[in-house]
Design a protein around this motif. Structure first.
Motif, mmCIF file in Angstrom:
data_model
loop_
_atom_site.group_PDB
_atom_site.id
_atom_site.type_symbol
_atom_site.label_atom_id
_atom_site.label_comp_id
_atom_site.label_asym_id
_atom_site.label_seq_id
_atom_site.Cartn_x
_atom_site.Cartn_y
_atom_site.Cartn_z
ATOM 1 N N GLN A 230 0.842 -1.196 0.000
ATOM 2 C CA GLN A 230 0.000 0.000 0.000
ATOM 3 C C GLN A 230 0.885 1.256 0.000
ATOM 4 N N PRO A 231 0.327 2.421 -0.363
ATOM 5 C CA PRO A 231 1.134 3.634 -0.408
ATOM 6 C C PRO A 231 1.791 3.962 0.934
ATOM 7 N N THR A 232 2.999 4.441 0.878
ATOM 8 C CA THR A 232 3.736 4.840 2.069
ATOM 9 C C THR A 232 3.149 6.136 2.631
ATOM 10 N N LEU A 233 3.067 6.213 3.949
ATOM 11 C CA LEU A 233 2.543 7.399 4.623
ATOM 12 C C LEU A 233 3.701 8.250 5.137
ATOM 13 N N VAL A 234 3.666 9.532 4.831
ATOM 14 C CA VAL A 234 4.675 10.481 5.314
ATOM 15 C C VAL A 234 3.969 11.565 6.111
ATOM 16 N N VAL A 235 4.437 11.814 7.326
ATOM 17 C CA VAL A 235 3.840 12.834 8.185
ATOM 18 C C VAL A 235 4.925 13.783 8.673
ATOM 19 N N ARG A 236 4.670 15.079 8.476
ATOM 20 C CA ARG A 236 5.560 16.147 8.926
ATOM 21 C C ARG A 236 4.731 17.163 9.721
ATOM 22 N N PRO A 237 5.389 18.114 10.377
ATOM 23 C CA PRO A 237 4.607 19.094 11.151
ATOM 24 C C PRO A 237 3.608 19.875 10.309
ATOM 25 N N ASN A 238 3.886 20.035 9.012
ATOM 26 C CA ASN A 238 3.009 20.851 8.168
ATOM 27 C C ASN A 238 2.054 20.041 7.287
ATOM 28 N N GLY A 239 1.941 18.737 7.519
ATOM 29 C CA GLY A 239 1.006 17.974 6.713
ATOM 30 C C GLY A 239 1.320 16.499 6.631
ATOM 31 N N TRP A 241 1.189 12.988 3.645
ATOM 32 C CA TRP A 241 1.154 12.621 2.234
ATOM 33 C C TRP A 241 1.147 11.109 2.083
ATOM 34 N N LEU A 242 0.590 10.635 0.962
ATOM 35 C CA LEU A 242 0.697 9.237 0.562
ATOM 36 C C LEU A 242 1.601 9.162 -0.658
ATOM 37 N N VAL A 243 2.555 8.247 -0.626
ATOM 38 C CA VAL A 243 3.527 8.078 -1.702
ATOM 39 C C VAL A 243 3.190 6.788 -2.439
ATOM 40 N N ARG A 244 2.873 6.915 -3.724
ATOM 41 C CA ARG A 244 2.426 5.768 -4.513
ATOM 42 C C ARG A 244 3.474 5.407 -5.577
ATOM 43 N N THR A 245 3.650 4.098 -5.767
ATOM 44 C CA THR A 245 4.547 3.603 -6.804
ATOM 45 C C THR A 245 3.819 2.561 -7.644
ATOM 46 N N PRO A 246 4.249 2.329 -8.878
ATOM 47 C CA PRO A 246 3.583 1.322 -9.722
ATOM 48 C C PRO A 246 3.687 -0.072 -9.110
ATOM 49 N N PRO A 247 2.656 -0.918 -9.262
ATOM 50 C CA PRO A 247 2.663 -2.278 -8.706
ATOM 51 C C PRO A 247 3.471 -3.240 -9.582
ATOM 52 N N VAL A 274 12.707 17.055 1.845
ATOM 53 C CA VAL A 274 12.399 15.730 2.388
ATOM 54 C C VAL A 274 11.502 14.924 1.457
ATOM 55 N N LEU A 275 10.473 15.533 0.889
ATOM 56 C CA LEU A 275 9.567 14.774 0.030
ATOM 57 C C LEU A 275 10.271 14.289 -1.230
ATOM 58 N N ASP A 276 11.217 15.056 -1.749
ATOM 59 C CA ASP A 276 12.000 14.592 -2.897
ATOM 60 C C ASP A 276 12.897 13.429 -2.493
ATOM 61 N N ALA A 277 13.430 13.482 -1.271
ATOM 62 C CA ALA A 277 14.248 12.375 -0.769
ATOM 63 C C ALA A 277 13.400 11.116 -0.608
ATOM 64 N N VAL A 278 12.179 11.285 -0.121
ATOM 65 C CA VAL A 278 11.264 10.142 0.004
ATOM 66 C C VAL A 278 10.919 9.592 -1.370
ATOM 67 N N ARG A 279 10.749 10.464 -2.347
ATOM 68 C CA ARG A 279 10.472 10.010 -3.718
ATOM 69 C C ARG A 279 11.616 9.138 -4.234
ATOM 70 N N ILE A 311 3.098 11.648 -5.306
ATOM 71 C CA ILE A 311 2.913 12.032 -3.909
ATOM 72 C C ILE A 311 1.636 12.843 -3.792
ATOM 73 N N GLU A 312 0.705 12.325 -2.991
ATOM 74 C CA GLU A 312 -0.611 12.940 -2.831
ATOM 75 C C GLU A 312 -0.744 13.525 -1.423
ATOM 76 N N GLU A 313 -1.004 14.814 -1.328
ATOM 77 C CA GLU A 313 -1.187 15.438 -0.023
ATOM 78 C C GLU A 313 -2.560 15.080 0.521
ATOM 79 N N LEU A 314 -2.598 14.710 1.802
ATOM 80 C CA LEU A 314 -3.868 14.370 2.465
ATOM 81 C C LEU A 314 -4.496 15.607 3.057
#
Length: 316
Positions: A230-239, A241-247, A274-279, A311-314
């Protein structure tokens, strides 16, 4: 930060992996021939291998002992890793797998033993000094957990942060909780580890997000929660995100999470957001499942594959 950062990986457990494979040209029922492959394994060495594949200078701090430790040091150095080795009376761990049937069957296992007081002190000193010198320090866990007390990770994280080290931790259990208390730049955990630690009630995004938010409020810079397929969850003080990759089709899922950690550490070491590093980490982890070599990959292919990561912001 340089474009090719120096990454220190603290690797309490390294494993010599011997795998028996069926030759590609073997016919059904022919068990007279086999290919035998020797790999370096364990969380720390998988992180280190991928970080090196991505162009980083990598120093591994960890215990290496016995015949297995000697082999691990040699093949790791030959692969371009710098090894800061702690002598280890118990001897490094080893696994023998037979994959000729198409399934992985464990033939033999030699687990790692607990580090003694002097060995623990040596590892702490080597990791602290090297971690402070490096651009980024990655803390990986012990397998089994009894190899090192959780307090070791908390103390080391605290002292590294005193030296203003950029700290990325990929831990579980009590070790993760001790490190979370001192506020690393990134703490990565698997969703089941978050639940087992009593931080979340279930594997829903809302429950995991609430758990991550609590740790971020406590000082963790970024929480990254991997969720299997399932998509990876990223949480920071300002929001969040879900990080999705092809199956993609999987040859071997092991090492995917460690490859992700390596990509995150390298990206941060390059000075990327950070989000680019997670990507980058998500691309490394996803491509790794398509390979038999754990923690391995082509830098060019991984960096090109980042365009396939969304990367989709929640909502707040």
């Amino acid at each position: 930060m340089s474009q090719e950062p120096w990454v220190c990986v603290v690797a309490p457990t390294s494993i010599l992996m011997v795998e028996i494979e069926r030759p590609e040209d073997a016919f059904d029922g022919d068990d007279s021939r086999a290919e035998i492959h020797v790999h370096r394994g364990g969380q720390g060495l998988w992180v280190a291998t991928m970080a090196h594949s991505l162009g980083a200078r990598v120093t591994v701090c960890g215990p290496f002992g016995g015949e297995t430790g000697t082999i691990l040091r040699q093949i790791s150095s030959t692969a371009g890793l710098e090894i800061s080795a702690i002598e280890y009376a118990e001897g490094s761990a080893a696994l023998v797998h037979d994959r000729r049937s198409g399934e992985r069957q464990e033939v033999a296992r030699m687990p790692a033993g607990p580090l003694r007081r002097h060995e623990t002190d040596q590892l702490f000193g080597a990791a602290l000094v090297t971690g402070m010198d490096a651009d980024v320090c990655v803390l990986t866990g012990a397998q089994p957990p009894e190899v090192l007390a959780p307090d070791f990770f908390g103390r080391l994280a605290h002292d590294l942060l005193v030296g203003e080290t950029i700290l990325v931790a990929d831990l579980s259990g009590e070790a993760a909780l001790r490190v979370a208390e001192v506020g690393p730049a990134v703490l990565k955990m698997a969703h089941d580890e978050v639940i087992e630690a009593g931080l979340a009630d279930d594997d829903s995004v809302s429950s995991l997000r609430a758990a991550a938010a609590q740790l971020v409020e406590g000082g963790v810079g970024t929480m990254v929660i991997s969720r299997a397929d399932q998509p990876t969850l990223v949480v920071r003080p300002n929001g969040a995100w879900l990080v999705r990759t092809p199956p993609l089709s999987s040859v071997d899922h092991r090492g995917a999470g460690d490859s992700m950690t390596a990509g995150i550490a390298v990206g941060i070491g390059r000075g990327e957001p950070v989000l680019d590093a997670v990507r980058l980490g998500a691309a490394a982890g996803t491509l790794n499942i398509t390979r038999r070599g754990l923690g391995t990959g082509s830098r060019e292919e991984i960096e090109r594959f980042t365009t396939q990561v969304t990367i989709e912001e929640l909502d707040s």
